[in-house]
Design a protein around this motif. Structure first.
Motif, PDB file in Angstrom:
ATOM      1  N   GLN A 183     -21.159  -9.187   5.618  1.00  0.00           N
ATOM      2  CA  GLN A 183     -20.245  -8.697   6.647  1.00  0.00           C
ATOM      3  C   GLN A 183     -19.247  -9.753   7.129  1.00  0.00           C
ATOM      4  O   GLN A 183     -18.039  -9.463   7.215  1.00  0.00           O
ATOM      5  CB  GLN A 183     -21.021  -8.134   7.838  1.00  0.00           C
ATOM      6  N   PRO A 184     -19.701 -10.995   7.457  1.00  0.00           N
ATOM      7  CA  PRO A 184     -18.708 -11.990   7.908  1.00  0.00           C
ATOM      8  C   PRO A 184     -17.634 -12.250   6.850  1.00  0.00           C
ATOM      9  O   PRO A 184     -16.444 -12.351   7.186  1.00  0.00           O
ATOM     10  CB  PRO A 184     -19.572 -13.235   8.170  1.00  0.00           C
ATOM     11  N   TYR A 185     -18.079 -12.361   5.590  1.00  0.00           N
ATOM     12  CA  TYR A 185     -17.098 -12.588   4.528  1.00  0.00           C
ATOM     13  C   TYR A 185     -16.151 -11.398   4.399  1.00  0.00           C
ATOM     14  O   TYR A 185     -14.928 -11.571   4.275  1.00  0.00           O
ATOM     15  CB  TYR A 185     -17.793 -12.834   3.196  1.00  0.00           C
ATOM     16  N   ASN A 186     -16.692 -10.182   4.407  1.00  0.00           N
ATOM     17  CA  ASN A 186     -15.863  -8.992   4.237  1.00  0.00           C
ATOM     18  C   ASN A 186     -14.846  -8.852   5.360  1.00  0.00           C
ATOM     19  O   ASN A 186     -13.722  -8.389   5.142  1.00  0.00           O
ATOM     20  CB  ASN A 186     -16.743  -7.742   4.151  1.00  0.00           C
ATOM     21  N   GLU A 187     -15.233  -9.246   6.562  1.00  0.00           N
ATOM     22  CA  GLU A 187     -14.292  -9.205   7.681  1.00  0.00           C
ATOM     23  C   GLU A 187     -13.149 -10.188   7.443  1.00  0.00           C
ATOM     24  O   GLU A 187     -11.991  -9.900   7.770  1.00  0.00           O
ATOM     25  CB  GLU A 187     -15.022  -9.514   8.981  1.00  0.00           C
ATOM     26  N   SER A 188     -13.493 -11.345   6.891  1.00  0.00           N
ATOM     27  CA  SER A 188     -12.448 -12.315   6.552  1.00  0.00           C
ATOM     28  C   SER A 188     -11.568 -11.787   5.431  1.00  0.00           C
ATOM     29  O   SER A 188     -10.332 -11.873   5.485  1.00  0.00           O
ATOM     30  CB  SER A 188     -13.081 -13.643   6.146  1.00  0.00           C
ATOM     31  N   LEU A 189     -12.201 -11.218   4.389  1.00  0.00           N
ATOM     32  CA  LEU A 189     -11.442 -10.695   3.250  1.00  0.00           C
ATOM     33  C   LEU A 189     -10.470  -9.606   3.687  1.00  0.00           C
ATOM     34  O   LEU A 189      -9.357  -9.513   3.155  1.00  0.00           O
ATOM     35  CB  LEU A 189     -12.403 -10.150   2.200  1.00  0.00           C
ATOM     36  N   ALA A 190     -10.873  -8.778   4.647  1.00  0.00           N
ATOM     37  CA  ALA A 190      -9.996  -7.704   5.118  1.00  0.00           C
ATOM     38  C   ALA A 190      -8.663  -8.266   5.616  1.00  0.00           C
ATOM     39  O   ALA A 190      -7.600  -7.672   5.383  1.00  0.00           O
ATOM     40  CB  ALA A 190     -10.685  -6.904   6.211  1.00  0.00           C
ATOM     41  N   LYS A 191      -8.714  -9.417   6.263  1.00  0.00           N
ATOM     42  CA  LYS A 191      -7.482 -10.035   6.763  1.00  0.00           C
ATOM     43  C   LYS A 191      -6.620 -10.528   5.615  1.00  0.00           C
ATOM     44  O   LYS A 191      -5.385 -10.455   5.674  1.00  0.00           O
ATOM     45  CB  LYS A 191      -7.834 -11.177   7.715  1.00  0.00           C
ATOM     46  N   TYR A 192      -7.264 -11.020   4.573  1.00  0.00           N
ATOM     47  CA  TYR A 192      -6.503 -11.475   3.404  1.00  0.00           C
ATOM     48  C   TYR A 192      -5.894 -10.289   2.661  1.00  0.00           C
ATOM     49  O   TYR A 192      -4.767 -10.377   2.160  1.00  0.00           O
ATOM     50  CB  TYR A 192      -7.402 -12.302   2.484  1.00  0.00           C
ATOM     51  N   CYS A 193      -6.623  -9.185   2.596  1.00  0.00           N
ATOM     52  CA  CYS A 193      -6.062  -7.979   1.980  1.00  0.00           C
ATOM     53  C   CYS A 193      -4.850  -7.489   2.763  1.00  0.00           C
ATOM     54  O   CYS A 193      -3.852  -7.064   2.167  1.00  0.00           O
ATOM     55  CB  CYS A 193      -7.134  -6.894   1.900  1.00  0.00           C
ATOM     56  N   ASP A 194      -4.933  -7.550   4.075  1.00  0.00           N
ATOM     57  CA  ASP A 194      -3.788  -7.157   4.902  1.00  0.00           C
ATOM     58  C   ASP A 194      -2.604  -8.079   4.640  1.00  0.00           C
ATOM     59  O   ASP A 194      -1.450  -7.631   4.594  1.00  0.00           O
ATOM     60  CB  ASP A 194      -4.166  -7.201   6.383  1.00  0.00           C
ATOM     61  N   ALA A 195      -2.885  -9.360   4.456  1.00  0.00           N
ATOM     62  CA  ALA A 195      -1.811 -10.310   4.186  1.00  0.00           C
ATOM     63  C   ALA A 195      -1.155 -10.025   2.841  1.00  0.00           C
ATOM     64  O   ALA A 195       0.067 -10.145   2.692  1.00  0.00           O
ATOM     65  CB  ALA A 195      -2.364 -11.734   4.214  1.00  0.00           C
ATOM     66  N   ILE A 196      -1.963  -9.632   1.843  1.00  0.00           N
ATOM     67  CA  ILE A 196      -1.413  -9.308   0.523  1.00  0.00           C
ATOM     68  C   ILE A 196      -0.543  -8.060   0.617  1.00  0.00           C
ATOM     69  O   ILE A 196       0.539  -7.990   0.030  1.00  0.00           O
ATOM     70  CB  ILE A 196      -2.551  -9.112  -0.494  1.00  0.00           C
ATOM     71  N   ARG A 197      -1.006  -7.058   1.376  1.00  0.00           N
ATOM     72  CA  ARG A 197      -0.210  -5.851   1.564  1.00  0.00           C
ATOM     73  C   ARG A 197       1.119  -6.181   2.241  1.00  0.00           C
ATOM     74  O   ARG A 197       2.181  -5.690   1.837  1.00  0.00           O
ATOM     75  CB  ARG A 197      -0.967  -4.831   2.403  1.00  0.00           C
ATOM     76  N   GLU A 198       1.049  -7.014   3.254  1.00  0.00           N
ATOM     77  CA  GLU A 198       2.272  -7.401   3.963  1.00  0.00           C
ATOM     78  C   GLU A 198       3.224  -8.139   3.033  1.00  0.00           C
ATOM     79  O   GLU A 198       4.448  -7.910   3.062  1.00  0.00           O
ATOM     80  CB  GLU A 198       1.904  -8.295   5.149  1.00  0.00           C
ATOM     81  N   LEU A 199       2.684  -9.021   2.189  1.00  0.00           N
ATOM     82  CA  LEU A 199       3.517  -9.749   1.241  1.00  0.00           C
ATOM     83  C   LEU A 199       4.169  -8.790   0.252  1.00  0.00           C
ATOM     84  O   LEU A 199       5.366  -8.905  -0.047  1.00  0.00           O
ATOM     85  CB  LEU A 199       2.661 -10.774   0.494  1.00  0.00           C
ATOM     86  N   ALA A 200       3.405  -7.824  -0.257  1.00  0.00           N
ATOM     87  CA  ALA A 200       3.954  -6.841  -1.195  1.00  0.00           C
ATOM     88  C   ALA A 200       5.069  -6.032  -0.540  1.00  0.00           C
ATOM     89  O   ALA A 200       6.114  -5.771  -1.159  1.00  0.00           O
ATOM     90  CB  ALA A 200       2.850  -5.923  -1.695  1.00  0.00           C
ATOM     91  N   THR A 201       4.846  -5.635   0.693  1.00  0.00           N
ATOM     92  CA  THR A 201       5.857  -4.844   1.408  1.00  0.00           C
ATOM     93  C   THR A 201       7.123  -5.661   1.618  1.00  0.00           C
ATOM     94  O   THR A 201       8.237  -5.184   1.380  1.00  0.00           O
ATOM     95  CB  THR A 201       5.299  -4.379   2.768  1.00  0.00           C
ATOM     96  N   THR A 202       6.955  -6.906   2.021  1.00  0.00           N
ATOM     97  CA  THR A 202       8.103  -7.776   2.272  1.00  0.00           C
ATOM     98  C   THR A 202       8.901  -8.048   1.010  1.00  0.00           C
ATOM     99  O   THR A 202      10.137  -8.047   1.020  1.00  0.00           O
ATOM    100  CB  THR A 202       7.639  -9.111   2.877  1.00  0.00           C
ATOM    101  N   LYS A 203       8.193  -8.235  -0.094  1.00  0.00           N
ATOM    102  CA  LYS A 203       8.851  -8.567  -1.360  1.00  0.00           C
ATOM    103  C   LYS A 203       9.261  -7.325  -2.156  1.00  0.00           C
ATOM    104  O   LYS A 203       9.909  -7.451  -3.196  1.00  0.00           O
ATOM    105  CB  LYS A 203       7.899  -9.401  -2.226  1.00  0.00           C
ATOM    106  N   GLY A 204       8.862  -6.138  -1.681  1.00  0.00           N
ATOM    107  CA  GLY A 204       9.181  -4.920  -2.415  1.00  0.00           C
ATOM    108  C   GLY A 204       8.400  -4.784  -3.700  1.00  0.00           C
ATOM    109  O   GLY A 204       8.916  -4.278  -4.702  1.00  0.00           O
ATOM    110  N   LEU A 205       7.121  -5.204  -3.687  1.00  0.00           N
ATOM    111  CA  LEU A 205       6.293  -5.181  -4.880  1.00  0.00           C
ATOM    112  C   LEU A 205       5.231  -4.097  -4.783  1.00  0.00           C
ATOM    113  O   LEU A 205       4.848  -3.680  -3.695  1.00  0.00           O
ATOM    114  CB  LEU A 205       5.600  -6.542  -5.078  1.00  0.00           C
TER     115      LEU A 205
END
Length: 425
Positions: A183-205
Motif C-alpha cells: 500500500q505505501p508503495y502503491n500510494e507513491s506510484l499513484a503520484k508518479y502515474c499522475d505525473a506521467i499523465r500530466e506530462l503526456a497531456t502537456t506534451k500532447g502525447l
C-alpha cells in the motif's frame, strides 16, 4: 493527443516460452453477409499501428521480462494480422529514465547515452515508454527529479520523429503475509502515474494508465498475478498482455458467433461466418478470421477481453459433436450450445505455436545482438583482446529481419470449417 485514464473507472534471461493469442478480426457478419467492422475511433485508442511500423518498447524489468514468455508481443502481432510491422523489446532490469542500469561500468551519463542510442538505433516509428516503477520508491521527494528526467529523455528521443506512447506502470499486488503490504508503495506510484499523465497531456502525447489494469477480480480464488507482488506469473502476464493490447489499440481479443438454426441467420462479431449447410439436424459452416483466435490461454478475466464463443439456438434436442476442420473438440448438449460455449480451434493452436516459436527465436537473436554477453571484450576496456570479433554482432541483423518476415506470415488470416453432428449420446 490521446489520453486514456482507466484508473478513474530483471532479469535478463533469454526468452523461453510464449503463447498467445488474440483475435481482433476486422469483420462483422449478420445474416450471413460480411460487413466491415466499425473502426475504433482514433480518439479512443492511443496507438494505431501502421504498415511497416517498427514498434519499440522501452522500460525496466516489467518490460524486459516480457521477452521470456512473449505474451504481449505475440498478442499485439496476432491482433494486427492485417498489418505488417516489427517489434523490439529494449527493457533492462533496474532501469529508469536516466538509464542508470545501462551504465555497465560507467556513470549516469553513460547509461543515459546508451538508453538513447540503443533506442534510436532500432529506427523506431513508435516508441512505448514505461517508466516510474523504480523511481516511485523515492516517494514524493523524487517526483520533480523524475519529471525532469522524463522530459530530458523525451527531448533526447525527438530525433527519431517516432510516435510516443507513455505507459504508467501497474501497482504491486498484495499477496498478504509474510510479504509486506504494497500500500505505501502503491500510494507513491499513484503520484508518479499522475505525473506521467500530466506530462503526456502537456506534451500532447498518447498515454495509457496501467495502474489499475491488473487487479484480482476475486481475491483468494483467482490465480496469483505475480510471484512476489512485483513480477508477473504466466497467468498474470497473459492477463496483462490482453489488457494492454486493448488499452493501447482498442482492439478486442475475442470473437463470437451466434446462429439461429431455424432461420439460418448468423450474428458474428470480429469474425466472418458463411457458407451454412444443413443436413437433417447437422450444421456446417465456415469461419474466416483476419488473425489468430485466442488459444490455450485459460480463463481471461481482464475487462473487455473474451474468448471464442459459439452459440447456436434452435437445435433439436440431443448432444452434438463439435468439429473444427474434421477434428473433434468436444460434445455439447443443445442447451449448452444455446447458452454458448467457449471453443478452441486446433488449427489455430498450431498456428499460435508457430508464432510462438518464431517470436521466441527472434527475441533470442535480437537480445544477443543488442546486449552481447561478452561486450566487455567486444566494445569496452578489454576490446584490445577480442575486439576483432565485434564485426560478428551486425551479422545478427539479417537473421532477425528474416524472422520478422516469418512472424508476419505466421500471423495471417485463416479459415476453419465448423461442423456439429447430432450424436444422440
Amino acid at each position: 493527443m490521446t489520453v486514456l485514464n482507466p484508473r478513474n473507472f530483471r532479469h535478463s534471461a533469454l526468452p523461453m516460452v510464449c503463447l498467445v493469442f488474440g483475435l481482433a478480426a476486422l469483420f462483422r457478419a449478420a445474416d450471413g453477409t460480411a460487413q466491415a467492422a466499425e473502426p475504433v475511433p482514433p480518439s479512443s485508442a492511443p496507438l494505431t499501428i501502421q504498415p511497416n511500423d517498427r514498434v519499440v518498447f522501452v522500460g525496466s524489468a516489467f518490460v524486459e521480462r516480457m521477452n521470456e514468455r512473449g505474451y504481449f508481443e505475440a498478442a499485439l502481432q496476432a491482433s494486427h494480422a492485417d498489418t505488417p510491422f516489427s517489434f523490439r523489446n529494449l527493457g533492462w532490469s533496474g532501469d529508469n529514465v536516466w538509464g542508470d542500469a545501462r551504465a555497465v561500468f560507467g556513470g549516469r551519463p553513460d547509461g543515459f547515452k546508451r538508453l538513447v542510442n540503443d533506442t534510436l538505433a532500432t529506427k523506431p516509428t513508435v516508441i512505448m515508454l514505461c517508466y516510474g516503477e523504480n523511481e516511485a520508491y523515492a516517494g514524493e521527494a523524487g517526483l520533480n527529479e523524475f519529471k525532469h528526467g522524463y522530459e530530458t529523455l523525451l527531448a533526447a528521443l525527438a530525433p527519431a520523429k517516432a510516435r510516443l506512447v507513455l505507459i504508467a506502470p501497474r501497482q504491486h499486488e498484495n499477496l498478504g503475509p509474510p510479504l509486506p503490504s504494497p500500500q505505501p508503495y502503491n500510494e507513491s506510484l499513484a503520484k508518479y502515474c499522475d505525473a506521467i499523465r500530466e506530462l503526456a497531456t502537456t506534451k500532447g502525447l498518447a498515454f495509457v494508465d496501467l495502474y489499475d489494469a491488473l487487479l484480482p477480480t476475486s481475491p483468494g480464488n483467482a490465480p496469483a498475478l505475480t510471484d512476489n507482488g512485483l513480477h508477473l506469473t504466466a497467468f498474470g502476464e497473459r492477463q496483462l498482455a490482453n489488457e494492454l493490447v486493448r488499452r493501447l489499440t482498442g482492439r478486442s481479443l475475442g470473437w463470437s458467433v451466434k446462429l439461429d438454426a431455424p432461420s439460418g441467420k448468423f450474428q458474428a462479431d470480429r469474425v466472418l461466418a458463411s457458407d451454412l449447410e444443413r443436413q437433417a439436424q447437422d450444421v456446417k459452416f465456415v469461419l474466416s478470421a483476419m488473425s489468430l483466435p485466442l488459444s490455450s490461454l485459460g480463463n481471461i478475466e481482464s475487462a473487455g477481453s473474451a474468448e471464442q464463443k459459439l452459440q447456436l439456438a434452435g437445435l433439436a434436442a440431443g448432444k452434438y459433436e463439435l468439429k473444427f476442420d474434421g477434428e473433434a473438440v468436444g460434445k455439447f448438449t443443445h442447451e449448452q450450445l444455446a447458452t454458448g460455449v467457449d471453443v478452441a480451434i486446433p488449427a489455430a493452436q498450431q498456428r499460435a505455436d508457430e508464432l510462438k516459436r518464431l517470436i521466441v527465436k527472434k527475441n533470442e537473436l535480437y537480445f544477443h545482438r543488442y546486449r552481447p554477453q561478452n561486450e566487455t571484450y567486444l566494445f569496452l576496456f578489454r576490446k584490445h583482446e577480442q575486439g576483432n570479433n565485434a564485426v560478428e554482432i551486425s551479422q545478427f541483423d539479417p537473421l532477425v529481419e528474416e524472422l520478422d518476415q516469418q512472424i508476419i506470415k505466421a500471423k495471417g488470416p485463416m479459415k476453419s470449417v465448423v461442423e456439429l453432428k447430432l450424436s444422440g449420446s
